[in-house]
Scaffold this active site. Structure first.
Site, PDB file in Angstrom:
ATOM      1  N   CYS A 156      76.886  21.160 -22.332  1.00 39.71           N
ATOM      2  CA  CYS A 156      76.815  22.551 -22.214  1.00 39.71           C
ATOM      3  C   CYS A 156      78.114  23.135 -22.244  1.00 39.71           C
ATOM      4  O   CYS A 156      78.988  22.949 -21.517  1.00 39.71           O
ATOM      5  CB  CYS A 156      76.087  22.659 -20.923  1.00 39.71           C
ATOM      6  SG  CYS A 156      75.986  24.502 -20.594  1.00 39.71           S
TER       7      CYS A 156
ATOM      8  N   CYS B  43      78.557  24.753 -18.948  1.00 45.59           N
ATOM      9  CA  CYS B  43      79.175  24.442 -17.473  1.00 45.59           C
ATOM     10  C   CYS B  43      79.684  22.762 -17.698  1.00 45.59           C
ATOM     11  O   CYS B  43      79.980  22.274 -16.600  1.00 45.59           O
ATOM     12  CB  CYS B  43      77.850  24.396 -16.392  1.00 45.59           C
ATOM     13  SG  CYS B  43      76.696  23.034 -16.980  1.00 45.59           S
TER      14      CYS B  43
ATOM     15  N   CYS C 190      69.831  24.673 -19.782  1.00 44.99           N
ATOM     16  CA  CYS C 190      70.589  23.928 -19.361  1.00 44.99           C
ATOM     17  C   CYS C 190      70.123  23.701 -17.769  1.00 44.99           C
ATOM     18  O   CYS C 190      70.314  24.852 -17.254  1.00 44.99           O
ATOM     19  CB  CYS C 190      72.151  23.990 -19.451  1.00 44.99           C
ATOM     20  SG  CYS C 190      73.155  23.080 -18.225  1.00 44.99           S
TER      21      CYS C 190
ATOM     22  N   CYS D  53      72.977  24.885 -15.120  1.00 47.81           N
ATOM     23  CA  CYS D  53      73.679  26.301 -15.125  1.00 47.81           C
ATOM     24  C   CYS D  53      72.566  27.311 -15.515  1.00 47.81           C
ATOM     25  O   CYS D  53      72.856  28.619 -15.450  1.00 47.81           O
ATOM     26  CB  CYS D  53      74.919  26.449 -15.863  1.00 47.81           C
ATOM     27  SG  CYS D  53      74.757  26.491 -17.254  1.00 47.81           S
TER      28      CYS D  53
ATOM     29  N   CYS E 254      65.851  22.445 -31.009  1.00 49.12           N
ATOM     30  CA  CYS E 254      66.521  23.044 -31.911  1.00 49.12           C
ATOM     31  C   CYS E 254      67.504  23.760 -31.241  1.00 49.12           C
ATOM     32  O   CYS E 254      67.348  24.655 -30.511  1.00 49.12           O
ATOM     33  CB  CYS E 254      65.716  24.068 -32.768  1.00 49.12           C
ATOM     34  SG  CYS E 254      66.327  24.835 -34.008  1.00 49.12           S
TER      35      CYS E 254
END
Ligand code: FE
Length: 162
Positions: A77, A80, A126, A129, A149
Site C-alpha cells: 500500500c 501505509c 487496504c 488504512c 484492477c
C-alpha cells in the site's frame, strides 16, 4: 444430535469458514491499524496519490508505472506500507491498470460494494488504512477468475520502501 447441537455446529462451521475464506464484501466500517486525518494524509502523499488513495480516484489507463512491470516483488500500500499483492499473482489484463488474480494475504484487502457513477462494483481497499486501491471484477483468469484492477498510484514496491 439434537437440534440445538446441530445449530451450534452450524454456527461454528460458518465462523471457521468466515475466518479462512477469501475476502468478502463488507458494508461495515473496520477499525484501522493506521488512522490519519486528511491533512496528515495530504502531507504524506503526492496530490495524485491523495486523490486516488483517499478520494477513491482512478488514474488514467496505461499511465501507471506498474502496468508493464514484470519483475518479482511485493506490492505494498502506497499509503501505509501494508503488503498487498505478490508479483506472482500479476497478469497482463490489457486494461491499462496493474491486475492481480488475488491478494497476497486475503485479509490484507477489504472489499466494499461501490454504487458510484450509476454502477454496482466491488471496491478494493487496504484493510490496514482504509485507502482505496481499485476494483475487483469477475473476468480474471483461472484459477480464481478474479481481476483485482489496482491503481499504480496506490502501490509501491517493497524494495523501494526503504
Ligand atoms: Fe494501507
Amino acid at each position: 444430535m439434537t437440534k440445538d447441537l446441530l445449530k451450534a455446529s452450524e454456527v461454528l462451521t460458518s465462523m471457521f469458514r468466515s475466518r479462512n475464506s477469501k475476502p468478502t464484501t463488507a458494508e461495515v466500517e473496520t477499525p484501522r491499524d493506521v488512522e490519519l486525518s486528511d491533512d496528515e494524509w495530504r502531507r504524506r502523499l503526492s496530490p495524485e496519490q491523495f486523490r486516488v488513495l483517499r478520494q477513491a480516484g482512478t488514474e488514467p489507463a496505461f499511465s501507471g508505472e506498474y502496468v508493464d512491470y514484470h519483475d518479482d516483488g511485493f506490492f505494498c500500500c502506497a499509503a501505509c506500507g501494508a503488503r498487498l499483492f505478490s508479483s506472482g499473482a500479476k497478469f497482463d489484463s490489457g486494461s491499462g491498470w496493474p491486475s492481480f488474480t488475488e491478494p497476497a494475504i486475503a485479509s490484507a484487502v477489504e472489499l466494499h460494494r461501490d454504487r458510484s457513477f450509476g454502477m454496482v462494483r466491488t471496491e478494493a481497499l487496504c484493510r490496514a488504512c482504509g485507502s482505496h486501491l481499485g476494483h475487483v471484477f469477475d473476468d480474471g483468469p483461472r484459477p480464481t477468475g478474479q481481476r483485482y484492477c489496482i491503481n499504480s498510484l496506490s502501490l509501491t514496491l517493497e524494495s523501494e520502501q526503504q
